[in-house]
Design an enzyme around this catalytic site. Sequence first.
Site, PDB file in Angstrom:
ATOM      1  N   ASP A  70      38.815  19.514 100.310  1.00  0.00           N
ATOM      2  CA  ASP A  70      39.971  19.982  99.557  1.00  0.00           C
ATOM      3  C   ASP A  70      41.274  19.824 100.344  1.00  0.00           C
ATOM      4  OD1 ASP A  70      38.034  20.872  97.812  1.00  0.00           O
ATOM      5  OD2 ASP A  70      38.908  22.869  97.564  1.00  0.00           O
TER       6      ASP A  70
ATOM      7  N   HIS B 166      37.335  21.379 104.051  1.00  0.00           N
ATOM      8  CA  HIS B 166      38.740  20.993 103.839  1.00  0.00           C
ATOM      9  C   HIS B 166      39.235  19.835 104.696  1.00  0.00           C
ATOM     10  CE1 HIS B 166      38.667  24.969 102.001  1.00  0.00           C
ATOM     11  NE2 HIS B 166      39.748  24.603 101.344  1.00  0.00           N
TER      12      HIS B 166
END
Length: 429
Positions: free
Chosen positions: A154, A316
Amino acid sequence: MRWSSLFASQAAVSSALIATTLFTLSASAQDRTTEQGEAQITDPNQECTPYYYAPVSAALAANQFPPIWTIATILPNDTNAQAKYQSIQSQIPNIQPNGSPASASTGDFSSFTYPSSDPDCWWTFDACTTPKLAGLPPDLAGVPEPDTLGYGFDDGPNCSHNAFYDFLSQNNQKATMFYIGSNVMDWPLEAQRALADGHEICVHTWSHKYTTTLTNEEVFAEFYYTVRFLIEHTIKLVAGVTPTCWRPPYGDVDDRVRAIAHALGLRTIIWQYDSNDWREGFNNVTVADVDQNYEYLISRAQNGTYATGGTIMLTHELNNFTMSEAMKFYTQLKAAFKYLVPMGVATNQTQPYVETNYSLPSFDQYISGTTTVTGGVPVATAGSSSSTGSGSSSGKTNSTGAASRALYDSFGILAAGAAFVGFSVKLLA
Ligand SMILES: *[C@@H]1O[C@H](CO)[C@@H](O)[C@H](O)[C@H]1NC(C)=O
Ligand SMILES: *[C@@H]1O[C@H](CO)[C@@H](O)[C@H](O)[C@H]1NC(C)=O
Ligand SMILES: *[C@@H]1O[C@H](CO)[C@@H](O)[C@H](O)[C@H]1NC(C)=O
Ligand SMILES: *[C@@H]1O[C@H](CO)[C@@H](O)[C@H](O)[C@H]1NC(C)=O
Ligand SMILES: *[C@@H]1O[C@H](CO)[C@@H](O)[C@H](O)[C@H]1NC(C)=O
Ligand SMILES: *[C@@H]1O[C@H](CO)[C@@H](O)[C@H](O)[C@H]1NC(C)=O
Ligand SMILES: *[C@@H]1O[C@H](CO)[C@@H](O)[C@H](O)[C@H]1NC(C)=O
Ligand SMILES: *[C@@H]1O[C@H](CO)[C@@H](O)[C@H](O)[C@H]1NC(C)=O
């Protein structure tokens, strides 16, 4: 996480300043005008020095986008967006935004009352992934293929991602990149690299807010300017593709937001485990905690937990730490799971974009070594009926069939404990 302060320095850079920077840098022989040139920079400080990219600067200067890092709204004279928004009104349920506008940035729902029956399948409340509103497909929370990790990141593109993307390339590893529209505006050549490297791009909204707190129009605009405008004018300007998948920031999604996403052709992808890599340094979350979360997933993969269906962990492309953790645990993950594949590959989404000239390999192709199928006509594979769709919302995939639905339903609770740190929601008795 204090996103506003985190991003303030980036958002403050005006195109005038960027132009000045470019002038200064042009003396240093780095090519910062092409994807290939940008991908070759190895010094993170240089990577993170803003550059000037004409198509994006021109679009910003012409007010064709909302300001970056602010909640998107439909621009006053954008008749296309207004028409599109009107056209999906009948598909949006009558559900009020959750919490107060202030919760958009903080996710503090403590003064919000919500029925314990969870009428709106609000993930933040109880990790619900099977919508209660008729006509909505279940979220993808785990992946159907056994011993498989849906591999994705992400919050990118991060300016300093070359070392990480080089690592993925060296391992011939593809992943799903959930990109924030505002980051793509800041780092368009980095977004282009994902596509050039064969990764799958999904949407992570325009400004990374808690989407259930936003009005219908704001939710629409967070998608629209990332998907239609951003993709047709930004990622499309930059990469030329229109994604068909998205992940809610913080997992904050309910049936109202799902309905708007669905109306815009976006599948909702969530997760079952949170590595908490993004929290390192906040709320007493330490490097050891993040290591433990990775190790927990690895030990479960080793003991057969995923023998009948794979899973997804939240990780992430946020900063040096989160990318370094991904690299540190890559070999162990590879050894514990049979397969690490992008979400689209795990679900045979061989046509991941609206554009029909770009394909992902099917799961079978990928695990037999064909990890990239870029350009040309989609390669048909037995049983992979999904490559003929035109990108409209129907007929594209079978991943929401009954079998898959049952599988997804059995997941979704594991991540809850970690995800709810800092939340408390008042219940109506
Ligand atoms: C909308 O208005 C702005 C400012 O008046 C102008 O710069 C822009 O070109 C207009 N956009 C469209 C699509 O007409
Ligand atoms: C962090 O740990 C300290 C010391 O144990 C504690 O006082 C504090 O409340 C913790 N903060 C959070 C946000 O958990
Ligand atoms: C794997 O380990 C987890 C955590 O210890 C445990 O809950 C689970 O039952 C185990 N699964 C199998 C198939 O042994
Ligand atoms: C990207 O990563 C670098 C290196 O850790 C960090 O300094 C920067 O703040 C990150 N950018 C964003 C927008 O988070
Ligand atoms: C993290 O930062 C160090 C020092 O700048 C750099 O050498 C390394 O490549 C970075 N790692 C990642 C994954 O970006
Ligand atoms: C797909 O077609 C578009 C034009 O429709 C073009 O801009 C793009 O480069 C093509 N992509 C590939 C991978 O061939
Ligand atoms: C993907 O396609 C392969 C080959 O047709 C098939 O065996 C597999 O079940 C499919 N997986 C999913 C999740 O649709
Ligand atoms: C899609 O899934 C449904 C339900 O599992 C099944 O009946 C149907 O045959 C599948 N369609 C295709 C094209 O594979």
